[in-house]
Design a protein around this motif. Structure first.
Motif, PDB file in Angstrom:
ATOM      1  N   SER A  51      41.569  42.701  41.624  1.00  0.00           N
ATOM      2  CA  SER A  51      41.670  43.597  41.193  1.00  0.00           C
ATOM      3  C   SER A  51      39.461  42.990  41.396  1.00  0.00           C
ATOM      4  CB  SER A  51      41.010  44.614  41.536  1.00  0.00           C
ATOM      5  OG  SER A  51      42.657  45.125  40.991  1.00  0.00           O
ATOM      6  N   ILE A  53      37.704  42.230  38.947  1.00  0.00           N
ATOM      7  CA  ILE A  53      37.300  42.913  37.476  1.00  0.00           C
ATOM      8  C   ILE A  53      36.456  42.061  36.799  1.00  0.00           C
ATOM      9  CG2 ILE A  53      38.299  44.353  35.705  1.00  0.00           C
ATOM     10  CD1 ILE A  53      39.067  46.177  37.846  1.00  0.00           C
ATOM     11  N   THR A  70      34.253  57.004  40.075  1.00  0.00           N
ATOM     12  CA  THR A  70      34.661  56.545  41.707  1.00  0.00           C
ATOM     13  C   THR A  70      35.888  55.774  41.771  1.00  0.00           C
ATOM     14  OG1 THR A  70      32.596  55.031  41.356  1.00  0.00           O
ATOM     15  CG2 THR A  70      33.728  53.829  43.304  1.00  0.00           C
ATOM     16  N   ILE A  71      37.031  55.685  40.741  1.00  0.00           N
ATOM     17  CA  ILE A  71      38.548  55.144  41.017  1.00  0.00           C
ATOM     18  C   ILE A  71      39.635  56.811  40.954  1.00  0.00           C
ATOM     19  CG2 ILE A  71      39.376  55.432  38.562  1.00  0.00           C
ATOM     20  CD1 ILE A  71      40.718  52.872  39.333  1.00  0.00           C
ATOM     21  N   VAL A  74      38.923  57.759  44.622  1.00  0.00           N
ATOM     22  CA  VAL A  74      39.765  57.008  45.488  1.00  0.00           C
ATOM     23  C   VAL A  74      41.073  58.148  44.910  1.00  0.00           C
ATOM     24  CG1 VAL A  74      40.856  54.819  45.979  1.00  0.00           C
ATOM     25  CG2 VAL A  74      38.355  55.024  44.914  1.00  0.00           C
ATOM     26  N   TRP A  75      41.617  57.652  44.655  1.00  0.00           N
ATOM     27  CA  TRP A  75      42.983  58.541  44.329  1.00  0.00           C
ATOM     28  C   TRP A  75      42.725  59.815  44.721  1.00  0.00           C
ATOM     29  CZ3 TRP A  75      42.038  57.586  38.101  1.00  0.00           C
ATOM     30  CH2 TRP A  75      42.420  56.432  37.997  1.00  0.00           C
ATOM     31  N   LEU A 132      56.805  59.625  44.003  1.00  0.00           N
ATOM     32  CA  LEU A 132      56.996  58.269  43.337  1.00  0.00           C
ATOM     33  C   LEU A 132      55.689  57.625  43.165  1.00  0.00           C
ATOM     34  CD1 LEU A 132      60.261  56.469  44.252  1.00  0.00           C
ATOM     35  CD2 LEU A 132      59.262  57.772  41.817  1.00  0.00           C
ATOM     36  N   PHE A 133      54.805  57.768  45.034  1.00  0.00           N
ATOM     37  CA  PHE A 133      53.797  57.180  45.525  1.00  0.00           C
ATOM     38  C   PHE A 133      52.469  57.684  44.754  1.00  0.00           C
ATOM     39  CE2 PHE A 133      54.860  52.705  46.567  1.00  0.00           C
ATOM     40  CZ  PHE A 133      56.619  52.701  46.999  1.00  0.00           C
ATOM     41  N   PHE A 137      52.989  57.905  40.254  1.00  0.00           N
ATOM     42  CA  PHE A 137      51.108  57.207  39.981  1.00  0.00           C
ATOM     43  C   PHE A 137      50.721  57.535  39.535  1.00  0.00           C
ATOM     44  CE2 PHE A 137      47.868  55.920  42.094  1.00  0.00           C
ATOM     45  CZ  PHE A 137      47.214  54.396  41.352  1.00  0.00           C
ATOM     46  N   TRP A 169      37.279  49.156  33.175  1.00  0.00           N
ATOM     47  CA  TRP A 169      39.125  49.003  33.181  1.00  0.00           C
ATOM     48  C   TRP A 169      39.466  48.562  32.426  1.00  0.00           C
ATOM     49  CZ3 TRP A 169      37.631  50.940  37.626  1.00  0.00           C
ATOM     50  CH2 TRP A 169      36.527  51.217  38.214  1.00  0.00           C
TER      51      TRP A 169
ATOM     52  N   TYR B   4      31.057  49.749  42.548  1.00  0.00           N
ATOM     53  CA  TYR B   4      32.938  50.391  41.798  1.00  0.00           C
ATOM     54  C   TYR B   4      34.170  50.420  42.664  1.00  0.00           C
ATOM     55  CZ  TYR B   4      30.144  49.754  37.087  1.00  0.00           C
ATOM     56  OH  TYR B   4      29.151  49.844  36.337  1.00  0.00           O
ATOM     57  N   ILE B   5      33.370  50.963  44.122  1.00  0.00           N
ATOM     58  CA  ILE B   5      34.128  50.848  45.085  1.00  0.00           C
ATOM     59  C   ILE B   5      35.362  50.106  45.113  1.00  0.00           C
ATOM     60  CG2 ILE B   5      32.886  50.596  47.138  1.00  0.00           C
ATOM     61  CD1 ILE B   5      34.223  54.113  46.747  1.00  0.00           C
ATOM     62  N   PRO B   7      36.574  47.598  43.444  1.00  0.00           N
ATOM     63  CA  PRO B   7      37.467  47.635  42.346  1.00  0.00           C
ATOM     64  C   PRO B   7      38.072  48.212  42.306  1.00  0.00           C
ATOM     65  CG  PRO B   7      35.284  46.844  41.998  1.00  0.00           C
ATOM     66  CD  PRO B   7      34.908  47.391  43.507  1.00  0.00           C
ATOM     67  N   ALA B   8      37.549  49.377  42.729  1.00  0.00           N
ATOM     68  CA  ALA B   8      38.646  50.819  42.151  1.00  0.00           C
ATOM     69  C   ALA B   8      39.822  51.130  43.335  1.00  0.00           C
ATOM     70  CB  ALA B   8      38.034  51.607  42.352  1.00  0.00           C
ATOM     71  N   ILE B   9      40.034  49.952  44.474  1.00  0.00           N
ATOM     72  CA  ILE B   9      40.462  50.286  45.307  1.00  0.00           C
ATOM     73  C   ILE B   9      41.533  49.068  45.286  1.00  0.00           C
ATOM     74  CG2 ILE B   9      41.070  49.705  47.903  1.00  0.00           C
ATOM     75  CD1 ILE B   9      38.036  51.198  48.753  1.00  0.00           C
ATOM     76  N   ARG B  10      41.300  47.891  44.628  1.00  0.00           N
ATOM     77  CA  ARG B  10      42.052  46.931  44.956  1.00  0.00           C
ATOM     78  C   ARG B  10      42.521  46.965  43.219  1.00  0.00           C
ATOM     79  NH1 ARG B  10      37.897  41.702  45.525  1.00  0.00           N
ATOM     80  NH2 ARG B  10      40.278  40.796  44.791  1.00  0.00           N
ATOM     81  N   LEU B  11      42.138  47.388  42.460  1.00  0.00           N
ATOM     82  CA  LEU B  11      43.164  47.992  41.550  1.00  0.00           C
ATOM     83  C   LEU B  11      44.195  49.096  41.659  1.00  0.00           C
ATOM     84  CD1 LEU B  11      43.237  47.656  38.358  1.00  0.00           C
ATOM     85  CD2 LEU B  11      41.991  49.159  37.622  1.00  0.00           C
ATOM     86  N   THR B  12      43.795  50.354  42.593  1.00  0.00           N
ATOM     87  CA  THR B  12      44.756  50.550  42.774  1.00  0.00           C
ATOM     88  C   THR B  12      45.932  50.071  43.171  1.00  0.00           C
ATOM     89  OG1 THR B  12      42.684  52.859  43.393  1.00  0.00           O
ATOM     90  CG2 THR B  12      44.746  53.475  44.160  1.00  0.00           C
ATOM     91  N   VAL B  14      46.883  47.019  43.304  1.00  0.00           N
ATOM     92  CA  VAL B  14      48.007  47.017  42.239  1.00  0.00           C
ATOM     93  C   VAL B  14      48.607  47.785  41.353  1.00  0.00           C
ATOM     94  CG1 VAL B  14      48.113  45.318  40.345  1.00  0.00           C
ATOM     95  CG2 VAL B  14      46.247  44.935  42.223  1.00  0.00           C
ATOM     96  N   LEU B  15      48.336  48.560  41.020  1.00  0.00           N
ATOM     97  CA  LEU B  15      48.905  49.575  39.768  1.00  0.00           C
ATOM     98  C   LEU B  15      49.898  50.489  40.582  1.00  0.00           C
ATOM     99  CD1 LEU B  15      46.258  51.013  37.702  1.00  0.00           C
ATOM    100  CD2 LEU B  15      47.905  49.412  37.575  1.00  0.00           C
ATOM    101  N   ILE B  16      49.642  50.937  42.480  1.00  0.00           N
ATOM    102  CA  ILE B  16      50.486  51.337  43.143  1.00  0.00           C
ATOM    103  C   ILE B  16      51.902  50.073  43.265  1.00  0.00           C
ATOM    104  CG2 ILE B  16      51.140  52.324  45.429  1.00  0.00           C
ATOM    105  CD1 ILE B  16      48.771  53.105  44.881  1.00  0.00           C
ATOM    106  N   VAL B  18      52.397  48.561  40.970  1.00  0.00           N
ATOM    107  CA  VAL B  18      53.549  48.332  40.139  1.00  0.00           C
ATOM    108  C   VAL B  18      53.719  49.644  39.417  1.00  0.00           C
ATOM    109  CG1 VAL B  18      53.384  47.529  37.849  1.00  0.00           C
ATOM    110  CG2 VAL B  18      51.864  46.271  39.420  1.00  0.00           C
ATOM    111  N   LEU B  19      53.532  50.836  39.588  1.00  0.00           N
ATOM    112  CA  LEU B  19      54.039  51.846  38.763  1.00  0.00           C
ATOM    113  C   LEU B  19      54.570  52.902  40.239  1.00  0.00           C
ATOM    114  CD1 LEU B  19      50.552  52.842  36.860  1.00  0.00           C
ATOM    115  CD2 LEU B  19      52.275  51.758  36.263  1.00  0.00           C
ATOM    116  N   ALA B  20      54.780  52.393  40.554  1.00  0.00           N
ATOM    117  CA  ALA B  20      55.721  53.468  41.915  1.00  0.00           C
ATOM    118  C   ALA B  20      56.315  52.753  42.498  1.00  0.00           C
ATOM    119  CB  ALA B  20      54.403  54.075  42.817  1.00  0.00           C
ATOM    120  N   GLY B  21      56.414  51.212  42.478  1.00  0.00           N
ATOM    121  CA  GLY B  21      57.395  50.581  43.662  1.00  0.00           C
ATOM    122  C   GLY B  21      57.875  49.726  42.391  1.00  0.00           C
TER     123      GLY B  21
END
Lengths: 571, 187
Positions: A51, A53, A70-71, A74-75, A132-133, A137, A169, B4-5, B7-12, B14-16, B18-21
């Protein structure tokens, strides 16, 4: 009935027994001490690397907020578009349609803010992919957002004078890898072995003994049901939420889900004591919250166990209590306990329909959400309580005629103003929303929406009013339960509650973070004989009094029109 | 915010993954070992699937133990309750009708003895259970139709009653589907 009450007591006792060590563990995790889950560190490093970070970069409170907001944005964008186009995406074995834009707006926000108002039904309104996604999530990450925000505040309270409050983070990722994900795995396995489905197959079907052909909704539900409780989210896989026999098959899963939804909020209070090194303060907070919980719980259990007076009037004795909208395997006492826990913390999952509970129970559920800080949601529960504490410190300061201090920092006009605004926000959103919907209902009953206002209410009179009041209260508290008779899947409810959700989530996070950040920057004043002791029982009682007075002044008139009037008409 | 935008997108992302897949796939794999293999446990009778172990189904015939009223008519492609308030006059009329219907089909039963769950809709609309009392009160009707002594039926209800967890936690209950299968097997 004895075994039912005993079930409640044992469930609560088990929660405390597990929350104690968990609290210690959480404090260690965010303190950077060694714990048994340190093997997760390489995975976390990989997340940071992928990421871009740097988890060691210190942030001040404003930077924390920027990262958090910000995050979350995005969600929201991601969730909104997936929900609209879910019919074109994979994993949709039941062929469910895409959501309308207003419903997708509401659903996306609702899950981003940890609320999970569901204006759709899980079986027909979302695909497995969306479940799920998007939804599951968001249940993970929204809970982690709340926990991370609380850690920032605790860090600010712990330090003497600083503006370096750790890395957002890092707090966020660790909330998932060290807490939510491991617990969810354990819990999902318990659920799966008790009968909750976990495979990706579409509907099953059978021909019943009487010859009816029945289709049965299922899907990979176990994981979502785990995080929906651990993250105090509440949004279920099935429409009937945790009353559904696949979502909550038996008394073992009842205990598991009950413990899961309240364990992190309680553990957080204990963690706070270790983390800021003021254990006595944490015990007092815990004690006051528990007293508050019991004040709501005991009347609810008594009322539900006694049954519906209107049905008693017909000549039916009700040894098993009020059973409309309840399941036999949970009974009235277990359902009453659930209804109070799910409303004082911000889960909002249900194992019985609150719309069909007795007026006294409805009143207690509403109060639980209005106060929203007896334990409270994942992380945000203490943030709400923190605002009450600031008000209480200020009032105590006025009474003794000294400049108020909290944790060694002077509390001045700016902080108190923020706290006052946050406190006033809830009644404003709830009462203005209810007033608006009542107005629309009365003056534009035939407005051309998916559900006409004249068809909104499932019950006449006082209870119908309560349905609207409940919806806004639940949205503001980010709770997500409902008086589900309300016909809420239309543009009016989707949009208005959508905005209440955003404001009711982010302002109560921004406020306490700002207050804590501002306090931490001030000069540290060592405690002296004249300092107000915020870890004393007296101060705890003052805080409780503040909570009662603020909420009574804000909501008594509205509650009188709803559940109180209904109670009086029923007896 | 600009900082932050990304890193926020990339972390999202990655987490999708792991957590949803990965997470639900992992749970799904483990659930293969559970009863029903994670597909929902079914019940077989005389070589055919007659229902799901945990999901209630409609029993309205007089020769069977009735299940509870359901707001979704036991259609398990959906779920839900009536959401009727305690004082709603239409709702109370429905309850009164259910009481009357029950009394017609079960002559000899006194109104005050009707267990309330037999005249109120469950939360899920798919409640698989009854309280033991709600099964016992139907015994006289079934005994008469099937010509089986009532004592045998009471014993059957007792046999299929599941007591509280560990003998002390939560309510007692009877699974209606299991009970009716056992009833059909009685000869």
């Amino acid at each position: 009935m004895t075994t039912e009450i005993l079930g409640v007591i044992v469930t609560y006792g088990l929660t405390l027994l597990l929350a104690w060590p968990l609290g210690k563990y959480i404090a260690k995790v965010f303190n950077g001490d060694r714990t048994m889950l340190d093997f997760m560190a390489p995975m976390e490093s990989l997340f940071y690397k992928l990421s871009g970070i740097n988890p060691r970069e210190e942030m001040n409170w404003k930077q924390h907020l920027k990262a958090l907001l910000t995050i979350n944005l995005v969600w929201f964008v991601y969730a909104f578009f997936v929900l609209i186009f879910q019919d074109h995406l994979p994993l949709n074995p039941d062929g469910n349609p895409g959501q309308t834009p207003d419903l997708a707006f509401n659903t996306a926000i609702s899950f981003v803010v940890n609320c999970n108002l569901q204006h759709y039904s899980g079986e027909s309104g979302v695909s497995y992919f969306s479940q799920l996604f998007v939804l599951a999530f968001l249940q993970f990450v929204s809970a982690a957002t709340g926990i991370a925000a609380l850690v920032v505040v605790l860090k600010a309270l712990r330090e003497k004078t600083t503006d370096k409050l750790g890395n957002f983070w890092e707090f966020f990722v660790k909330s998932i890898t060290r807490l939510l994900l491991p617990l969810s795995i354990v819990m999902a396995i318990i659920l799966a072995f008790n009968g909750t489905p976990a495979s990706y197959k579409g509907k099953g079907s059978y021909v019943s003994m009487q010859g009816d052909t029945v289709n049965v909704s299922r899907g990979p539900a176990a994981g979502m049901i785990a995080i929906k409780h651990l993250g105090t989210n509440g949004g279920g896989w099935f429409g009937a939420n945790s009353s559904h026999p696949l979502e909550n098959p038996n008394y073992i899963t009842y205990i598991t889900e009950m413990v899961a939804q309240v364990i992190i909020p309680i553990a957080m209070i204990f963690a706070l004591g270790y983390f800021i090194r003021r254990k006595k303060f944490a015990y007092v907070v815990f004690g006051i919250m528990t007293i508050g919980m019991l004040c709501l719980l005991i009347p609810t259990i008594i009322t539900e166990v006694n049954g519906n007076p209107a049905i008693a009037h017909m000549g039916v004795t009700q040894p098993t209590g009020a059973m409309e909208g309840k399941e036999v395997r949970f009974g009235p006492a277990g359902s009453a306990y659930w209804s109070v826990v799910t409303t004082i913390i911000s889960t909002g999952s249900v194992n019985a329909w609150h719309d069909s509970t007795m007026p006294v129970s409805g009143l207690m559920q509403l109060l639980g959400m209005m106060i929203n800080s007896f334990y409270g949601g994942c992380g945000v529960g203490f943030l709400n309580y923190f605002v009450y504490i600031i008000i209480a410190v200020f009032i105590s300061g006025l009474m003794v005629g000294r400049t108020p201090e909290f944790m060694g920092h002077k509390l001045e006009a700016r902080e108190v103003k923020i706290a006052a605004l946050i406190t006033l926000l809830s009644p404003f959103l709830i009462l203005a929303g209810t007033a608006l919907s009542s107005y629309v209902l009365a003056h534009h009953p035939d407005a051309d929406w998916a559900v006409k206002p004249s068809a909104w209410l499932n019950n006449p009179g006082y209870h119908g009013f309560s349905e609207m009041l409940y919806e806004y209260t639940s949205a503001n508290a980010n709770n997500g339960s409902g008086f589900e008779g309300l016909g809420d899947n239309n543009i009016f409810w989707n949009i208005t509650t959508g905005f209440v959700l955003i404001l009711g989530r982010f302002l109560p996070i921004i406020g306490p973070l700002a207050i804590a950040g501002l306090l931490a920057k001030k000069k540290y004043i060592p405690a002296s004989a004249g300092t107000l002791k915020t870890d004393s029982l007296t101060f705890g009682v003052v805080t409780l009094a503040v909570i009662i007075i603020i909420n009574a002044l804000s909501y008594f008139p509205a509650l009188t029109l709803g559940p109180i009037a209904e109670y009086l008409s029923l007896h | 915010m600009k900082r932050y935008i990304l890193p926020a997108i990339r972390l999202t992302v990655v987490l999708i993954v792991v957590l949803a897949g990965i997470f639900p796939l992992f749970i799904s794999a483990i659930a293969k070992m559970a009863p029903g293999k994670g597909d929902g446990e079914t019940v077989t009778h005389n070589g055919r699937i007659v229902g799901y172990a945990n999901i209630g189904q409609k029993f309205t015939g007089d020769k069977y133990f009735w299940s509870r009223p359901s707001a979704v008519d036991y259609n398990a492609a959906g779920s839900g309750g009536s959401n009727k308030g305690a004082a709603n006059p239409d709702y109370l009329k429905t309850v009164q009708e259910r009481i009357d219907t029950f009394l017609v089909h079960n002559p000899g039963v006194r109104k005050e003895d009707i267990p309330v769950e037999l005249v109120t809709a469950s939360a899920s609309g798919l409640d698989p259970d009854l309280s033991p009392a709600a099964a016992d009160i139907q015994v006289a009707r079934i005994a008469k139709i099937r010509g089986i002594p009532a004592t045998r039926l009471h014993a059957l209800v007792d046999q299929y009653t599941k007591g509280p967890l560990l003998g002390m936690l939560g309510p007692s209950k009877v699974n209606v589907l299991q009970l009716n299968i056992a009833l059909d097997d009685l000869k």
